[in-house]
Design a protein around this motif. Sequence first.
Motif, mmCIF file in Angstrom:
data_model
loop_
_atom_site.group_PDB
_atom_site.id
_atom_site.type_symbol
_atom_site.label_atom_id
_atom_site.label_comp_id
_atom_site.label_asym_id
_atom_site.label_seq_id
_atom_site.Cartn_x
_atom_site.Cartn_y
_atom_site.Cartn_z
ATOM 1 N N CYS A 1 -18.899 93.123 103.523
ATOM 2 C CA CYS A 1 -19.583 93.401 104.791
ATOM 3 C C CYS A 1 -18.666 93.231 105.998
ATOM 4 C CB CYS A 1 -20.784 92.484 104.965
ATOM 5 S SG CYS A 1 -22.111 92.777 103.796
ATOM 6 N N HIS A 2 -17.729 92.284 105.909
ATOM 7 C CA HIS A 2 -16.926 91.901 107.074
ATOM 8 C C HIS A 2 -15.504 92.449 107.062
ATOM 9 C CE1 HIS A 2 -19.939 89.148 108.674
ATOM 10 N NE2 HIS A 2 -20.122 88.692 107.451
ATOM 11 N N GLN A 3 -15.265 93.513 106.341
ATOM 12 C CA GLN A 3 -13.928 94.102 106.310
ATOM 13 C C GLN A 3 -14.064 95.610 106.459
ATOM 14 O OE1 GLN A 3 -11.419 93.301 102.830
ATOM 15 N NE2 GLN A 3 -11.852 95.342 102.133
ATOM 16 N N PRO A 4 -13.200 96.220 107.243
ATOM 17 C CA PRO A 4 -13.213 97.686 107.312
ATOM 18 C C PRO A 4 -12.917 98.286 105.935
ATOM 19 C CG PRO A 4 -11.880 96.764 109.082
ATOM 20 C CD PRO A 4 -12.222 95.631 108.152
ATOM 21 N N GLN A 5 -13.413 99.482 105.693
ATOM 22 C CA GLN A 5 -13.234 100.118 104.385
ATOM 23 C C GLN A 5 -11.787 100.548 104.158
ATOM 24 O OE1 GLN A 5 -16.070 103.323 104.205
ATOM 25 N NE2 GLN A 5 -17.717 101.943 103.647
ATOM 26 N N GLY A 6 -11.442 100.697 102.901
ATOM 27 C CA GLY A 6 -10.150 101.236 102.511
ATOM 28 C C GLY A 6 -9.060 100.196 102.399
ATOM 29 N N GLU A 7 -7.888 100.663 101.983
ATOM 30 C CA GLU A 7 -6.754 99.766 101.781
ATOM 31 C C GLU A 7 -6.296 99.125 103.082
ATOM 32 O OE1 GLU A 7 -5.531 98.818 98.701
ATOM 33 O OE2 GLU A 7 -7.377 99.864 98.170
ATOM 34 N N LEU A 8 -6.284 99.877 104.166
ATOM 35 C CA LEU A 8 -5.893 99.278 105.450
ATOM 36 C C LEU A 8 -6.896 98.220 105.885
ATOM 37 C CD1 LEU A 8 -4.477 102.316 107.452
ATOM 38 C CD2 LEU A 8 -3.217 100.473 106.322
ATOM 39 N N GLY A 9 -8.157 98.394 105.509
ATOM 40 C CA GLY A 9 -9.172 97.383 105.788
ATOM 41 C C GLY A 9 -8.851 96.064 105.096
ATOM 42 N N THR B 1 -16.962 82.031 115.598
ATOM 43 C CA THR B 1 -15.995 83.109 115.779
ATOM 44 C C THR B 1 -16.754 84.415 115.671
ATOM 45 O OG1 THR B 1 -15.499 83.128 113.429
ATOM 46 C CG2 THR B 1 -14.053 81.800 114.837
ATOM 47 N N ARG B 2 -16.201 85.446 116.225
ATOM 48 C CA ARG B 2 -16.877 86.744 116.211
ATOM 49 C C ARG B 2 -16.696 87.390 114.839
ATOM 50 N NH1 ARG B 2 -15.161 91.840 116.989
ATOM 51 N NH2 ARG B 2 -16.739 93.324 117.608
ATOM 52 N N ALA B 3 -17.787 87.608 114.164
ATOM 53 C CA ALA B 3 -17.741 88.270 112.861
ATOM 54 C C ALA B 3 -17.787 89.782 113.064
ATOM 55 C CB ALA B 3 -18.917 87.832 112.008
ATOM 56 N N ILE B 4 -17.021 90.482 112.279
ATOM 57 C CA ILE B 4 -17.010 91.942 112.339
ATOM 58 C C ILE B 4 -17.919 92.464 111.236
ATOM 59 C CG2 ILE B 4 -15.593 93.990 112.004
ATOM 60 C CD1 ILE B 4 -13.230 92.345 113.108
ATOM 61 N N VAL B 5 -18.905 93.254 111.613
ATOM 62 C CA VAL B 5 -19.765 93.932 110.657
ATOM 63 C C VAL B 5 -19.919 95.362 111.144
ATOM 64 C CG1 VAL B 5 -22.015 94.042 109.543
ATOM 65 C CG2 VAL B 5 -21.046 91.827 110.134
ATOM 66 N N SER B 6 -19.480 96.284 110.329
ATOM 67 C CA SER B 6 -19.577 97.697 110.675
ATOM 68 C C SER B 6 -20.846 98.288 110.080
ATOM 69 C CB SER B 6 -18.350 98.439 110.118
ATOM 70 O OG SER B 6 -18.557 99.827 110.156
ATOM 71 N N ASP B 7 -21.526 99.112 110.839
ATOM 72 C CA ASP B 7 -22.707 99.797 110.310
ATOM 73 C C ASP B 7 -22.353 100.631 109.084
ATOM 74 O OD1 ASP B 7 -24.424 98.774 112.249
ATOM 75 O OD2 ASP B 7 -24.025 100.422 113.622
ATOM 76 N N GLN B 8 -21.110 101.099 109.022
ATOM 77 C CA GLN B 8 -20.676 101.898 107.880
ATOM 78 C C GLN B 8 -20.804 101.108 106.581
ATOM 79 O OE1 GLN B 8 -19.915 105.173 108.074
ATOM 80 N NE2 GLN B 8 -19.993 105.099 105.854
ATOM 81 N N GLU B 9 -20.543 99.796 106.646
ATOM 82 C CA GLU B 9 -20.666 98.977 105.442
ATOM 83 C C GLU B 9 -22.125 98.931 104.990
ATOM 84 O OE1 GLU B 9 -17.799 98.386 104.219
ATOM 85 O OE2 GLU B 9 -16.827 98.866 106.099
ATOM 86 N N CYS B 10 -23.046 98.785 105.927
ATOM 87 C CA CYS B 10 -24.472 98.771 105.593
ATOM 88 C C CYS B 10 -24.891 100.118 104.985
ATOM 89 C CB CYS B 10 -25.319 98.508 106.825
ATOM 90 S SG CYS B 10 -24.959 96.995 107.722
#
Length: 161
Positions: A59-67, A91-100
């Motif tokens: 949930c908290h990582q951008p998709q793909g290898e660069l993520g 701390t600010r958690a990163i959650v992208s709608d794309q992951e959902c």
Amino acid sequence: MWKKLMIGGLVTIVVLYILFEIGYFATSSPHFCAKCHEVSKYVTSWESSVHSNVTCLECHQPQGELGKFHAKARGLNYVFQHFSGDYTIPTRAIVSDQECLTCHLGDNKSFPEAIRLKNTKAINHYKTIKESQSCLECHRDTGHDIDIYLTTDLESAKPSS
């Protein structure tokens, strides 16, 4: 000469990538993250959530290898903050709608049992997505309770050492 350099460089890149993947796998469990990243209360909350079968990074990582590289670079920053004591909770958690959406539209084959989005009389998910409304506007505490460390007077915002 150039051929040997190219082959040597390629072998080096492949070996480094394999080592990165091994390290990535070894350091990606929620309990590992909680060792040096002030999220132990979030991990405890996550364990009883409907998403307890989904790891932090899903949930908290951008998709793909660069993520993956992005997540581990942030993780190194958290390790530094932990050992230096120079951090602020939360701390600010990163959650992208794309992951959902990847899971809840059925695109992530790792979670075939994920509840699929649907439109109801109360909620039109199609319209919500089309208007770029964040999933977190309605589902902010789905993975785990939010703002666990905060109190109304901000006492105990930072865990005592």
